[in-house]
Design a protein around this motif. Structure first.
Motif, PDB file in Angstrom:
ATOM      1  N   ALA A   1      51.655 -50.025  -8.976  1.00 54.73           N
ATOM      2  CA  ALA A   1      52.009 -49.291 -10.198  1.00 54.73           C
ATOM      3  C   ALA A   1      52.074 -47.791  -9.930  1.00 54.73           C
ATOM      4  CB  ALA A   1      51.045 -49.616 -11.327  1.00 54.73           C
ATOM      5  N   TYR A   2      53.026 -47.414  -9.092  1.00 56.06           N
ATOM      6  CA  TYR A   2      53.163 -46.019  -8.695  1.00 56.06           C
ATOM      7  C   TYR A   2      53.875 -45.217  -9.777  1.00 56.06           C
ATOM      8  CZ  TYR A   2      51.988 -48.206  -4.304  1.00 56.06           C
ATOM      9  OH  TYR A   2      51.356 -48.934  -3.326  1.00 56.06           O
ATOM     10  N   ASP A   3      53.319 -44.080 -10.114  1.00 57.12           N
ATOM     11  CA  ASP A   3      53.876 -43.254 -11.175  1.00 57.12           C
ATOM     12  C   ASP A   3      54.281 -41.863 -10.719  1.00 57.12           C
ATOM     13  OD1 ASP A   3      50.990 -41.882 -12.986  1.00 57.12           O
ATOM     14  OD2 ASP A   3      51.381 -42.085 -10.845  1.00 57.12           O
ATOM     15  N   SER A   4      54.004 -41.519  -9.490  1.00 55.29           N
ATOM     16  CA  SER A   4      54.325 -40.191  -9.001  1.00 55.29           C
ATOM     17  C   SER A   4      54.545 -40.234  -7.500  1.00 55.29           C
ATOM     18  CB  SER A   4      53.209 -39.205  -9.352  1.00 55.29           C
ATOM     19  OG  SER A   4      53.551 -37.888  -8.974  1.00 55.29           O
ATOM     20  N   TRP A   5      55.582 -39.542  -7.044  1.00 51.86           N
ATOM     21  CA  TRP A   5      55.975 -39.551  -5.640  1.00 51.86           C
ATOM     22  C   TRP A   5      56.165 -38.148  -5.111  1.00 51.86           C
ATOM     23  CZ3 TRP A   5      57.340 -44.140  -2.809  1.00 51.86           C
ATOM     24  CH2 TRP A   5      57.272 -45.320  -3.567  1.00 51.86           C
ATOM     25  N   GLY A   6      55.903 -37.985  -3.830  1.00 46.70           N
ATOM     26  CA  GLY A   6      56.258 -36.754  -3.166  1.00 46.70           C
ATOM     27  C   GLY A   6      57.732 -36.738  -2.830  1.00 46.70           C
TER      28      GLY A   6
ATOM     29  N   GLN B   1      53.362 -30.284 -15.697  1.00 50.31           N
ATOM     30  CA  GLN B   1      53.833 -31.447 -14.974  1.00 50.31           C
ATOM     31  C   GLN B   1      53.171 -31.505 -13.603  1.00 50.31           C
ATOM     32  OE1 GLN B   1      58.088 -31.346 -14.756  1.00 50.31           O
ATOM     33  NE2 GLN B   1      58.359 -31.791 -16.928  1.00 50.31           N
ATOM     34  N   GLU B   2      52.992 -32.725 -13.115  1.00 54.83           N
ATOM     35  CA  GLU B   2      52.451 -32.911 -11.781  1.00 54.83           C
ATOM     36  C   GLU B   2      53.536 -32.709 -10.733  1.00 54.83           C
ATOM     37  OE1 GLU B   2      48.747 -36.045 -12.132  1.00 54.83           O
ATOM     38  OE2 GLU B   2      50.721 -36.799 -11.615  1.00 54.83           O
ATOM     39  N   GLN B   3      53.132 -32.186  -9.607  1.00 55.17           N
ATOM     40  CA  GLN B   3      54.016 -32.051  -8.476  1.00 55.17           C
ATOM     41  C   GLN B   3      53.250 -32.421  -7.215  1.00 55.17           C
ATOM     42  OE1 GLN B   3      57.493 -31.138  -8.169  1.00 55.17           O
ATOM     43  NE2 GLN B   3      56.938 -32.050  -6.188  1.00 55.17           N
ATOM     44  N   TRP B   4      53.699 -33.470  -6.553  1.00 53.40           N
ATOM     45  CA  TRP B   4      53.099 -33.896  -5.302  1.00 53.40           C
ATOM     46  C   TRP B   4      53.849 -33.258  -4.149  1.00 53.40           C
ATOM     47  CZ3 TRP B   4      48.537 -36.298  -5.334  1.00 53.40           C
ATOM     48  CH2 TRP B   4      48.150 -36.921  -6.517  1.00 53.40           C
ATOM     49  N   LEU B   5      53.116 -32.616  -3.283  1.00 53.98           N
ATOM     50  CA  LEU B   5      53.681 -31.884  -2.163  1.00 53.98           C
ATOM     51  C   LEU B   5      53.263 -32.551  -0.865  1.00 53.98           C
ATOM     52  CD1 LEU B   5      52.899 -28.264  -3.408  1.00 53.98           C
ATOM     53  CD2 LEU B   5      55.033 -29.527  -3.682  1.00 53.98           C
ATOM     54  N   ASP B   6      54.199 -33.258  -0.244  1.00 50.34           N
ATOM     55  CA  ASP B   6      53.918 -33.880   1.041  1.00 50.34           C
ATOM     56  C   ASP B   6      54.539 -33.027   2.142  1.00 50.34           C
ATOM     57  OD1 ASP B   6      56.130 -36.757   0.344  1.00 50.34           O
ATOM     58  OD2 ASP B   6      56.449 -34.600   0.115  1.00 50.34           O
TER      59      ASP B   6
END
Length: 122
Positions: free
Chosen positions: A108-113, A1-6
């Protein structure tokens, strides 16, 4: 899975500078564009800036001339350099990956921090 780290948020005085970054861990198929949003308590989420894979940038009027968005496509990392900060910049900042774009737009955002807090003292 993707994980966005802000990350990169903090508390500072008016006129100060702060840099935010957002990086992906795990697998990703790449992004068409990346966007920074912000949301303050009791207010709706607002777009701050976005950048396309081709390098086109957009800035909301309140931050134009003070903020700079950039990205490293190879690392799937996006940055937001914030200068001359004002109390009205106080907010939680979120990065988001867009999967749709027109070359200058981002949607069309599919992933967020998870968000990082920025507090500017008055």
């Amino acid at each position: 899975q993707e994980q966005w780290l802000d990350s990169g948020g903090g508390s500072l005085q008016v006129g100060g500078s702060l840099g935010l970054s957002c990086a992906v861990s795990g697998y990703t198929y790449g992004s068409v564009c990346m966007t920074w949003f912000r949301q303050a308590p009791g207010k709706e989420r607002q777009k701050v800036a976005h950048i396309t894979r081709g390098g086109f940038t957009y800035y909301a009027s309140p931050v134009k001339g003070r903020f700079t968005i950039s990205r490293d496509n190879a690392k799937d990392t996006v940055y937001l350099q914030m200068n001359s900060l004002k109390p009205e910049d106080t907010s939680t900042y979120y990065c988001a990956r867009g999967t749709g774009g027109t070359g200058v737009g981002c949607f069309a955002y599919d992933s967020w921090g998870q968000g990082t807090q920025v507090t500017v003292s008055s």
